[in-house]
Design an enzyme around this catalytic site. Sequence first.
Site, PDB file in Angstrom:
ATOM      1  N   GLY A 172       9.469  -4.240  -2.218  1.00  0.00           N
ATOM      2  CA  GLY A 172       8.956  -4.769  -3.474  1.00  0.00           C
ATOM      3  C   GLY A 172      10.088  -5.221  -4.377  1.00  0.00           C
ATOM      4  O   GLY A 172      10.117  -6.356  -4.861  1.00  0.00           O
ATOM      5  N   ASP A 173      11.047  -4.341  -4.599  1.00  0.00           N
ATOM      6  CA  ASP A 173      12.197  -4.671  -5.435  1.00  0.00           C
ATOM      7  C   ASP A 173      13.026  -5.801  -4.841  1.00  0.00           C
ATOM      8  O   ASP A 173      13.392  -6.756  -5.534  1.00  0.00           O
ATOM      9  CB  ASP A 173      13.094  -3.441  -5.598  1.00  0.00           C
ATOM     10  CG  ASP A 173      12.608  -2.500  -6.690  1.00  0.00           C
ATOM     11  OD1 ASP A 173      12.234  -2.989  -7.764  1.00  0.00           O
ATOM     12  OD2 ASP A 173      12.590  -1.285  -6.461  1.00  0.00           O
ATOM     13  N   LEU A 174      13.346  -5.676  -3.560  1.00  0.00           N
ATOM     14  CA  LEU A 174      14.247  -6.653  -2.947  1.00  0.00           C
ATOM     15  C   LEU A 174      13.573  -8.009  -2.780  1.00  0.00           C
ATOM     16  O   LEU A 174      14.229  -9.052  -2.915  1.00  0.00           O
ATOM     17  CB  LEU A 174      14.744  -6.120  -1.605  1.00  0.00           C
ATOM     18  CG  LEU A 174      15.619  -4.869  -1.708  1.00  0.00           C
ATOM     19  CD1 LEU A 174      15.965  -4.335  -0.321  1.00  0.00           C
ATOM     20  CD2 LEU A 174      16.891  -5.152  -2.502  1.00  0.00           C
TER      21      LEU A 174
END
Length: 402
Positions: A172-174
């Site tokens: 999600g973050d990356l």
Amino acid sequence: MTAPGANPLKGIRVVDLSKILAGPYVTMSLADLGADVVKVEHPDGGDPTRRWGPPFNGPDAAYYLAANRNKRSVTLDLKSAEGQEAAYRLIAEADVVVENFRPGSTLQEAFRYDRLSAAYPRLVVLHISAFGETGPLRSEPGYDMVAQAAAGLMSLTGEPDGPPVKAGYAMGDLGAALFGTIGIVSALVERARTGVGQYLTTSLYESQLALHVNWATSYFTTGEAPHRLGSGHPSLVPYQAYPASDGHFVIAVGNDALWRRLCDLIGRPDLAADPRFHTNRDRVTHRAELNSELEKTLRDDTVEHWCDALRAGGIPVTPIRGLDEVYGSEQTAALGMVQTVEHPVVGPLEQVGFPVSFKGVRPTPRSAPPTLGQHNHEVLSALGYGDEDIRRLTAHRPQRDR
């Protein structure tokens, strides 16, 4: 020595008002490409990932060290009028601002794009959130795993008869970081043409939907929600991990010619002749039966045996390697993906390099992830602050909700 082409963003100035992973990974990527990045942190502890350990290496957690090289750290309380004024002085000299302020927070209000763009029309601003700018979830908080669950990735990850599992990476973050980086670079190209900046938004949720790719289009085609397949592929068989006598390895068969060759190499020409398995379409339909037959055969020998035999026959195959094997491998060494930078406290610090080369040259780290407030005097004095002002601006104080 770094070739000129390895620093394409040299001269671009970035103010990083973000924390955790998505925003810092964006700004580290920009810094790897040559941008000058100033990371603004609260005087009380700074980016929370500095404390996301063990493991620690020196004063900071390894997690923080992974996403903050090539930056300068300045400590400011952005909730205070004085801290906001200093941040605005930084932004006045910047090309890009990256922030992930909580929707509706006082900090998002203080650094609204319409206010920034009125003063600095060439500015490019990226806002990263958990769920996006609109919709019923707009104001919901969220870390990576929340996004993986809410956006469907966990429903696709894990064994068919097991519980949902998050991806090993913070996808999600990356994912948001990679799309955010693409957005910033695109906005800078547009600004070069028009002279006008841009307000960009992305979210952990949106990035996961974009990365569904074939899973989503298959759902649109059939109207049926896909299910977990372990290491299997929804549209190709055999294309997954298989058990050998001493472990697991991966076979990836992408066409029918490779399938027939695989059957010969493992001594199972009967499988190629079986009408249930003639074409990939047939093999996907009869996935369970085929995998049962393959597993019976492949369990009879070792991972090394099968990988050597299949590789020699041109079949895409590999053992499943741990990170100790990956970072000790000749391939990783040949690519120069592990780079060392000198940290002011711990000395030589290994880092995973930027995964794009320019004319065969990979960007080289210029500086280690900074210690908290390491560049306070350097950065703030250049903005016109005297020593006493700098001490007052950067003094330790309890952190309030951002």
